[in-house]
Design a protein around this motif. Structure first.
Motif, PDB file in Angstrom:
ATOM      1  N   GLU A 138      -1.094  13.328  -2.566  1.00  0.00           N
ATOM      2  CA  GLU A 138      -1.233  13.757  -3.952  1.00  0.00           C
ATOM      3  C   GLU A 138      -0.127  14.700  -4.395  1.00  0.00           C
ATOM      4  O   GLU A 138       0.064  14.929  -5.588  1.00  0.00           O
ATOM      5  N   ASP A 139       0.615  15.277  -3.438  1.00  0.00           N
ATOM      6  CA  ASP A 139       1.724  16.165  -3.788  1.00  0.00           C
ATOM      7  C   ASP A 139       2.977  15.399  -4.196  1.00  0.00           C
ATOM      8  O   ASP A 139       3.912  15.979  -4.738  1.00  0.00           O
ATOM      9  N   TYR A 140       3.020  14.097  -3.919  1.00  0.00           N
ATOM     10  CA  TYR A 140       4.186  13.309  -4.301  1.00  0.00           C
ATOM     11  C   TYR A 140       4.262  13.196  -5.829  1.00  0.00           C
ATOM     12  O   TYR A 140       3.242  13.183  -6.517  1.00  0.00           O
ATOM     13  N   ILE A 141       5.475  13.095  -6.327  1.00  0.00           N
ATOM     14  CA  ILE A 141       5.684  12.926  -7.755  1.00  0.00           C
ATOM     15  C   ILE A 141       5.330  11.490  -8.133  1.00  0.00           C
ATOM     16  O   ILE A 141       5.764  10.544  -7.470  1.00  0.00           O
ATOM     17  N   GLN A 142       4.550  11.334  -9.201  1.00  0.00           N
ATOM     18  CA  GLN A 142       4.123  10.012  -9.645  1.00  0.00           C
ATOM     19  C   GLN A 142       4.416   9.852 -11.133  1.00  0.00           C
ATOM     20  O   GLN A 142       4.126  10.743 -11.921  1.00  0.00           O
TER      21      GLN A 142
ATOM     22  N   ALA B  61       0.511  -1.773 -15.083  1.00  0.00           N
ATOM     23  CA  ALA B  61       1.651  -0.853 -15.083  1.00  0.00           C
ATOM     24  C   ALA B  61       2.036  -0.573 -13.644  1.00  0.00           C
ATOM     25  O   ALA B  61       1.290  -0.873 -12.710  1.00  0.00           O
ATOM     26  N   MET B  62       3.215  -0.015 -13.463  1.00  0.00           N
ATOM     27  CA  MET B  62       3.705   0.349 -12.137  1.00  0.00           C
ATOM     28  C   MET B  62       3.789   1.869 -12.029  1.00  0.00           C
ATOM     29  O   MET B  62       4.019   2.567 -13.021  1.00  0.00           O
ATOM     30  N   THR B  63       3.587   2.365 -10.806  1.00  0.00           N
ATOM     31  CA  THR B  63       3.762   3.789 -10.530  1.00  0.00           C
ATOM     32  C   THR B  63       5.011   3.977  -9.684  1.00  0.00           C
ATOM     33  O   THR B  63       5.172   3.337  -8.645  1.00  0.00           O
ATOM     34  N   LEU B  64       5.892   4.842 -10.148  1.00  0.00           N
ATOM     35  CA  LEU B  64       7.084   5.228  -9.397  1.00  0.00           C
ATOM     36  C   LEU B  64       6.737   6.486  -8.606  1.00  0.00           C
ATOM     37  O   LEU B  64       6.264   7.472  -9.180  1.00  0.00           O
ATOM     38  N   VAL B  65       6.953   6.455  -7.293  1.00  0.00           N
ATOM     39  CA  VAL B  65       6.556   7.553  -6.413  1.00  0.00           C
ATOM     40  C   VAL B  65       7.778   8.060  -5.646  1.00  0.00           C
ATOM     41  O   VAL B  65       8.526   7.260  -5.078  1.00  0.00           O
ATOM     42  N   TYR B  66       7.977   9.383  -5.651  1.00  0.00           N
ATOM     43  CA  TYR B  66       8.986   9.999  -4.794  1.00  0.00           C
ATOM     44  C   TYR B  66       8.476  11.349  -4.340  1.00  0.00           C
ATOM     45  O   TYR B  66       7.564  11.932  -4.944  1.00  0.00           O
ATOM     46  N   SER B  67       9.035  11.864  -3.259  1.00  0.00           N
ATOM     47  CA  SER B  67       8.386  12.967  -2.548  1.00  0.00           C
ATOM     48  C   SER B  67       8.599  14.329  -3.181  1.00  0.00           C
ATOM     49  O   SER B  67       7.755  15.203  -3.038  1.00  0.00           O
TER      50      SER B  67
ATOM     51  N   ASP C 214      12.908   6.587   0.218  1.00  0.00           N
ATOM     52  CA  ASP C 214      13.288   7.416  -0.925  1.00  0.00           C
ATOM     53  C   ASP C 214      12.361   7.234  -2.123  1.00  0.00           C
ATOM     54  O   ASP C 214      12.005   8.207  -2.793  1.00  0.00           O
ATOM     55  N   LEU C 215      12.000   5.997  -2.399  1.00  0.00           N
ATOM     56  CA  LEU C 215      11.194   5.683  -3.572  1.00  0.00           C
ATOM     57  C   LEU C 215      10.190   4.593  -3.234  1.00  0.00           C
ATOM     58  O   LEU C 215      10.434   3.762  -2.356  1.00  0.00           O
ATOM     59  N   GLN C 216       9.066   4.601  -3.959  1.00  0.00           N
ATOM     60  CA  GLN C 216       8.127   3.493  -3.843  1.00  0.00           C
ATOM     61  C   GLN C 216       7.647   3.088  -5.223  1.00  0.00           C
ATOM     62  O   GLN C 216       7.409   3.934  -6.097  1.00  0.00           O
ATOM     63  N   LEU C 217       7.511   1.784  -5.423  1.00  0.00           N
ATOM     64  CA  LEU C 217       6.926   1.227  -6.633  1.00  0.00           C
ATOM     65  C   LEU C 217       5.611   0.555  -6.256  1.00  0.00           C
ATOM     66  O   LEU C 217       5.557  -0.235  -5.304  1.00  0.00           O
TER      67      LEU C 217
ATOM     68  N   GLN D 249       0.845  -1.184   0.000  1.00  0.00           N
ATOM     69  CA  GLN D 249       0.000   0.000   0.000  1.00  0.00           C
ATOM     70  C   GLN D 249       0.887   1.243   0.000  1.00  0.00           C
ATOM     71  O   GLN D 249       2.051   1.194   0.394  1.00  0.00           O
ATOM     72  N   SER D 250       0.321   2.365  -0.426  1.00  0.00           N
ATOM     73  CA  SER D 250       1.076   3.613  -0.456  1.00  0.00           C
ATOM     74  C   SER D 250       1.480   4.028   0.954  1.00  0.00           C
ATOM     75  O   SER D 250       0.714   3.889   1.905  1.00  0.00           O
ATOM     76  N   VAL D 251       2.722   4.531   1.095  1.00  0.00           N
ATOM     77  CA  VAL D 251       3.232   4.954   2.395  1.00  0.00           C
ATOM     78  C   VAL D 251       3.585   6.438   2.345  1.00  0.00           C
ATOM     79  O   VAL D 251       3.778   7.024   1.272  1.00  0.00           O
ATOM     80  N   ASP D 252       3.661   7.043   3.521  1.00  0.00           N
ATOM     81  CA  ASP D 252       4.101   8.432   3.629  1.00  0.00           C
ATOM     82  C   ASP D 252       5.625   8.430   3.574  1.00  0.00           C
ATOM     83  O   ASP D 252       6.297   8.154   4.567  1.00  0.00           O
ATOM     84  N   LEU D 253       6.164   8.721   2.425  1.00  0.00           N
ATOM     85  CA  LEU D 253       7.605   8.596   2.201  1.00  0.00           C
ATOM     86  C   LEU D 253       8.419   9.463   3.158  1.00  0.00           C
ATOM     87  O   LEU D 253       9.444   9.029   3.687  1.00  0.00           O
ATOM     88  N   LYS D 254       7.961  10.687   3.382  1.00  0.00           N
ATOM     89  CA  LYS D 254       8.728  11.606   4.226  1.00  0.00           C
ATOM     90  C   LYS D 254       8.776  11.120   5.669  1.00  0.00           C
ATOM     91  O   LYS D 254       9.836  11.113   6.300  1.00  0.00           O
ATOM     92  N   ARG D 255       7.632  10.718   6.195  1.00  0.00           N
ATOM     93  CA  ARG D 255       7.581  10.316   7.601  1.00  0.00           C
ATOM     94  C   ARG D 255       8.253   8.960   7.833  1.00  0.00           C
ATOM     95  O   ARG D 255       8.783   8.709   8.916  1.00  0.00           O
ATOM     96  N   GLU D 256       8.244   8.090   6.846  1.00  0.00           N
ATOM     97  CA  GLU D 256       8.868   6.781   7.004  1.00  0.00           C
ATOM     98  C   GLU D 256      10.298   6.753   6.464  1.00  0.00           C
ATOM     99  O   GLU D 256      10.950   5.708   6.481  1.00  0.00           O
TER     100      GLU D 256
END
Length: 289
Positions: free
Chosen positions: A155-159, A259-265, A142-145, A132-139
């Motif tokens: 929603e402010d994270y880069i996707q 497809a995959m989503t690459l997420v970074y803050s 660096d990156l999530q797939l 599941q999606s995580v709060d990258l900053k608080r945890e």
């Protein structure tokens, strides 16, 4: 850009008072000025120090590091500033990447990590299982797939959606010696289905789901052992198709996109170690079909 000592002082006040508004009010300053100067400080250091919420602020890992040293002698403060800048610009430290088990099990992900480790031997890798999606900053990740069907928590994270592929239905020849080959989608109701949690939502309701697992390697092995028909990304089972250990079921009737989503803050405060991983992911998978 050089960090201003005045901005560092405003950073201290903000942390001590627990928020930008509280710090501005306590010291007779304009909130907008304090906020702007803190943004300038982050820009000068090249990293995010604060997580801003409606009522309060939280320190990022970089913010905690800076505040830990900032009340020390000036030499320690300058050392902390240099440390933060070096962390952002160097190819060292730890890269933390959150990935679902389904992707971790793939040979492609292992090859990606192998390339990264060979090119950047001074960076340690920490791979964290998350579906599941995580709060990258608080945890401090660096990156999530994630599969593109998963909602991102911030929603402010880069996707960036990449690695488009097809999913298909597969079973073993042994399974077909005991069960008839489906001729249409309605025939699937007479078969045991093996799938992942994500993929199960794309299937018709009422099917006999025999196995749900985020480990697609396990789903594939169970299909090869004759336990049912598996829904799997075609790219992950190409070798099994070539060797005949898996048979493509209903290839002209059922296929779906994945497809995959690459997420970074943040783009602005992207460490070099993270940037090179993103570039490697893009090179390997962005135009993959």
């Amino acid at each position: 850009m050089k960090a201003s000592m005045d901005d560092l002082y405003l950073f201290i006040l903000t942390v001590r008072h627990g928020g930008i508004s509280a710090a501005a009010q306590a010291h007779g300053l304009q909130r907008s000025k304090v906020s702007r100067r803190l943004q300038e400080l982050e820009k000068a250091l090249g990293c995010q120090l604060l997580i801003r919420t409606t009522r309060q602020i939280e320190l990022t890992e970089h913010g905690r590091l800076l505040y830990k040293h900032i009340n020390q002698p000036l030499s320690d403060v300058n050392q902390a500033i240099s440390l933060l800048k070096n962390q952002q610009q160097s190819l060292q430290g730890v890269l933390r990447i959150a990935v679902p088990a389904a992707f971790i099990a793939s040979a492609m992900f292992a090859a990606l990590l192998d390339d990264y480790a060979r090119q950047f031997p001074d960076i340690s890798l920490e791979v964290i299982h998350r579906h599941q999606s995580v709060d990258l900053k608080r945890e401090n990740i660096d990156l999530q797939l994630l599969p593109d069907i998963v909602d991102i928590i911030n929603e402010d994270y880069i996707q960036q959606v990449f690695f488009p592929s097809k999913r298909g239905l597969f079973c073993s020849p042994h399974y077909l010696t005991k069960n008839p080959m489906p001729q249409g989608l309605n025939d699937l109701f007479e078969h045991a289905i093996l799938t992942s949690h994500y993929d199960s939502s794309t299937l018709p309701e009422g099917l006999n789901i025999r196995l749900i697992s985020e480990d697609l390697g396990l789903v594939s092995r169970m299909a090869q052992s004759g336990h049912g028909i598996a829904l799997l990304p075609i790219i992950l089972v190409q070798q099994q198709i070539k060797t005949g250990t898996l048979v493509h079921v209903l290839p002209d009737i059922y296929q779906s996109e994945i497809a995959m989503t690459l997420v970074y803050s943040s783009r602005q405060f992207l460490p070099q170690k993270t940037r090179v991983m993103i570039n490697l992911l893009r090179d390997k998978f962005l135009n993959h079909r």
